[in-house]
Each structure stands twice: as structure tokens, then as C-alpha cells.
Design a protein around this motif. Structure first.
Motif, PDB file in Angstrom:
ATOM      1  N   GLN A  81       0.850  -1.202   0.000  1.00  0.00           N
ATOM      2  CA  GLN A  81       0.000   0.000   0.000  1.00  0.00           C
ATOM      3  C   GLN A  81       0.874   1.236   0.000  1.00  0.00           C
ATOM      4  O   GLN A  81       2.070   1.159   0.251  1.00  0.00           O
ATOM      5  CB  GLN A  81      -0.962   0.009   1.202  1.00  0.00           C
ATOM      6  CG  GLN A  81      -0.312  -0.176   2.558  1.00  0.00           C
ATOM      7  CD  GLN A  81       0.024   1.140   3.247  1.00  0.00           C
ATOM      8  OE1 GLN A  81      -0.700   2.116   3.104  1.00  0.00           O
ATOM      9  NE2 GLN A  81       1.129   1.162   3.977  1.00  0.00           N
ATOM     10  N   GLU A 109       0.607   5.690   0.896  1.00  0.00           N
ATOM     11  CA  GLU A 109      -0.153   6.882   1.258  1.00  0.00           C
ATOM     12  C   GLU A 109       0.588   8.081   0.681  1.00  0.00           C
ATOM     13  O   GLU A 109       1.784   8.227   0.896  1.00  0.00           O
ATOM     14  CB  GLU A 109      -0.262   7.017   2.776  1.00  0.00           C
ATOM     15  CG  GLU A 109      -1.039   8.247   3.179  1.00  0.00           C
ATOM     16  CD  GLU A 109      -1.136   8.420   4.692  1.00  0.00           C
ATOM     17  OE1 GLU A 109      -2.057   7.839   5.287  1.00  0.00           O
ATOM     18  OE2 GLU A 109      -0.283   9.132   5.257  1.00  0.00           O
ATOM     19  N   LYS A 160      -4.762  13.382   2.395  1.00  0.00           N
ATOM     20  CA  LYS A 160      -4.045  12.107   2.276  1.00  0.00           C
ATOM     21  C   LYS A 160      -4.804  11.179   1.333  1.00  0.00           C
ATOM     22  O   LYS A 160      -6.026  11.052   1.427  1.00  0.00           O
ATOM     23  CB  LYS A 160      -3.946  11.425   3.643  1.00  0.00           C
ATOM     24  CG  LYS A 160      -3.057  12.180   4.617  1.00  0.00           C
ATOM     25  CD  LYS A 160      -2.912  11.406   5.921  1.00  0.00           C
ATOM     26  CE  LYS A 160      -1.943  12.117   6.839  1.00  0.00           C
ATOM     27  NZ  LYS A 160      -2.585  12.602   8.069  1.00  0.00           N
ATOM     28  N   TYR A 161      -4.068  10.534   0.434  1.00  0.00           N
ATOM     29  CA  TYR A 161      -4.677   9.590  -0.508  1.00  0.00           C
ATOM     30  C   TYR A 161      -4.050   8.214  -0.295  1.00  0.00           C
ATOM     31  O   TYR A 161      -2.832   8.083  -0.286  1.00  0.00           O
ATOM     32  CB  TYR A 161      -4.444  10.054  -1.946  1.00  0.00           C
ATOM     33  CG  TYR A 161      -5.189  11.324  -2.275  1.00  0.00           C
ATOM     34  CD1 TYR A 161      -6.516  11.292  -2.698  1.00  0.00           C
ATOM     35  CD2 TYR A 161      -4.572  12.554  -2.118  1.00  0.00           C
ATOM     36  CE1 TYR A 161      -7.199  12.454  -2.980  1.00  0.00           C
ATOM     37  CE2 TYR A 161      -5.253  13.733  -2.400  1.00  0.00           C
ATOM     38  CZ  TYR A 161      -6.574  13.675  -2.831  1.00  0.00           C
ATOM     39  OH  TYR A 161      -7.250  14.838  -3.108  1.00  0.00           O
ATOM     40  N   GLN A 162      -4.907   7.194  -0.113  1.00  0.00           N
ATOM     41  CA  GLN A 162      -4.431   5.828   0.108  1.00  0.00           C
ATOM     42  C   GLN A 162      -4.574   5.032  -1.194  1.00  0.00           C
ATOM     43  O   GLN A 162      -5.586   5.135  -1.871  1.00  0.00           O
ATOM     44  CB  GLN A 162      -5.284   5.110   1.168  1.00  0.00           C
ATOM     45  CG  GLN A 162      -5.641   5.932   2.383  1.00  0.00           C
ATOM     46  CD  GLN A 162      -4.468   6.134   3.322  1.00  0.00           C
ATOM     47  OE1 GLN A 162      -3.480   5.387   3.262  1.00  0.00           O
ATOM     48  NE2 GLN A 162      -4.557   7.141   4.181  1.00  0.00           N
TER      49      GLN A 162
END
Ligand code: ZN
Length: 291
Positions: A262, A264, A273-275
Motif C-alpha cells: 500500500q 499513502e 491524504k490519498y491511500q
């Protein structure tokens, strides 16, 4: 009071004034700004909105301060529709108050460098100009920039009041420019008015709206208000755009993110914030063209 900007004219002068308390508070919370950063960023964002106000729709302006001080680079982007975003290199700077008992913005920004203004006008290449910093306090630097780089004599006032809880309790600003052909009498009257004005942030704290600020600045003038625009902090980042940035990474870097399972990514302009999960990263990797 909601943030807003008013454009007005009066007897050969053009004046724009803005109240920006809410959007400065949004910047403080998004970037966790201490007071020096809050004041520097707040003044820069307010200045950018005022300078964007006479652009056409879809145009935009970026103002960057690089003064070599502990705050690092202070940047704001604004549009004539009333949207602004901004960021500061190091938001956690502590400095004692300056000799006037005010937040030491000049000490935070520094004076060893340039203010750069870029206008995005829809032409192929944006138009950029820069100017040595005067005192790093933002307003005089912009005034000097407008005079030296754009040959536009202006009076610029910008202010941000921050309380002990690091909350903005009054922010705003103005730009006044004599129109071509303004008489000496008008200029003298204007200068004498401006000498009486001490702080635009105190005007906002007192509850004045942008029209009230203009009326106080131009006391004794016949003022006509032309328009009012709502202002807001708004960034144009999105998961799609950030994904585009990830797609431009080297294969090695994106493979290592996929291995981590993953990623961030934080937008440095607004702190959003984008995951990205493993499948999304794999999709980005396979969609991007690389050797
Ligand atoms: Zn953003």
C-alpha cells in the motif's frame, strides 16, 4: 462573516479588499501551522487572491517567497473565482515577536532571496517575474514587485492576527492602485488616508467586512462597489491526479510500493491524504508506459 473580496473604484483609484479569516484557519489546520507560518502563509494567500482578482476566468496566479528564512518556501495559488491554496516548507517555526510586538514574518520568510509571481493566462507558457525581497513581510514585497516588475504603483496591506490557541481571529488585505490619469490631488488624499490606517487585520477583528475596509481606506472618496466574490481554500488535487504522479515514478520505486502492499500520498498543497492499495498500485504500474 464568510470570506469575501470586494472590488471598487473611487475617483481615479481602483481598490480591492478581502476578508480571509476562515481560509487562513483552514490552512492553519491543514498544515498544522504555528503562528509565524500562519501569518506568512495567510498574508501570501490573501495577496494572491487580491492579485488574482483582476485576472480573467480560468486564469490563475502563483506567488512564491524564497527568502532563505526558517519557514522555507511559502507558496500560494489563487484564481479570480476566489479559490486559493497554499503551503509553507516548515510550518513549525517558533520566533520571538519582532521589535513592534508583532509576529516576526520577515524573520520567518527571510530577506535573502526573491518573490516570484507566475500568471497562468491560458497562453502556452505562463508569464513569470521576480523581484528581490524588501523585508520578507509580504505586503511591501508584493508592492515592490508590482512596481518594479509590472510598473504598477500600488499600495498593499495584508494582515493576519493569531491568538494564543494558534487560531486566526482576523485576516484580510487590500490593494489600491491609481488608475491612469489619477490627479495629484487624489494621490495626496489617498496617501494621507493610508497614513492613518494601522492594521487591516485589526479592522477585520473589529468586524469590518471588505466594503467597510474600503470605506475606511477611502474616507472622503466617492466609492462605487463593483462586485463581491466569495473566497475559499480549495485545492484541485484528486486521487486520479495523484495516481498520475505515481504513474510517472521509476519502475523500481513503484515496484517497491507494490511490495509494501500500500501507499499513502499526501498533497503538499492541502495536506489531503490519498491511500492506494496493492491492486490500485498494480493497475497504475501496468497502465503507465515504460520500457
Ligand atoms: Zn491538494
Amino acid at each position: 462573516m464568510k470570506d469575501h473580496l470586494v472590488k471598487a473604484t473611487a475617483e481615479g483609484v481602483r481598490v480591492y479588499a478581502a476578508v480571509t479569516t476562515e481560509l487562513v484557519n483552514e490552512a492553519i489546520s491543514r498544515h498544522d501551522c504555528y503562528p509565524v507560518a500562519a501569518a506568512a502563509l495567510g498574508r501570501t494567500m490573501t495577496g494572491a487572491l487580491l492579485m488574482a482578482a483582476n485576472l480573467k476566468n480560468e486564469e490563475a496566479i502563483t506567488i512564491k517567497f524564497n527568502g532563505g528564512g526558517p519557514l522555507g518556501t511559502v507558496t500560494a495559488d489563487a484564481t479570480p473565482e476566489g479559490y486559493v491554496r497554499g503551503c509553507v516548507g516548515e510550518p513549525h517555526v517558533n520566533l520571538p515577536l519582532n521589535s513592534l510586538g508583532k509576529i516576526d514574518v520577515g524573520g520567518g520568510v527571510g530577506t535573502n532571496g526573491l518573490v516570484t509571481v507566475t500568471r497562468f493566462t491560458g497562453l502556452k507558457e505562463p508569464v513569470s517575474g521576480s523581484c528581490e525581497l524588501t523585508d520578507g513581510e509580504i505586503a511591501d514585497d508584493l508592492m515592490n514587485y508590482l512596481y518594479v516588475s509590472e510598473q504598477t504603483p500600488s499600495s498593499v496591506g495584508l494582515g493576519v492576527l493569531v491568538d494564543k490557541e494558534f487560531k486566526c481571529i482576523g485576516a484580510g488585505g487590500f490593494i489600491i492602485q491609481p488608475l491612469p490619469g489619477a490627479s495629484d490631488e487624489v494621490i495626496d488624499k489617498l496617501e494621507s488616508n493610508l497614513r492613518k490606517v494601522n492594521s487591516v487585520s485589526r479592522m477585520v477583528e473589529r468586524g469590518l467586512d471588505a466594503k467597510g475596509i474600503i470605506e475606511e481606506l477611502l474616507e472622503g472618496f466617492e466609492v462605487s462597489c463593483l462586485s463581491t466574490t466569495d473566497l475559499a481554500f480549495r485545492c484541485h488535487c484528486s486521487k486520479e491526479r495523484i495516481g498520475g504522479v505515481l504513474a510517472s515514478l521509476d519502475k523500481q520505486d513503484i515496484d517497491s510500493l507494490i511490495q509494501d502492499g500500500q501507499a499513502e500520498v499526501v498533497c503538499h498543497f492541502c495536506g489531503e491524504k490519498y491511500q492506494f492499495d496493492k491492486e490500485e498500485l498494480q493497475a497504475i504500474a501496468s497502465s503507465s508506459k515504460r520500457d
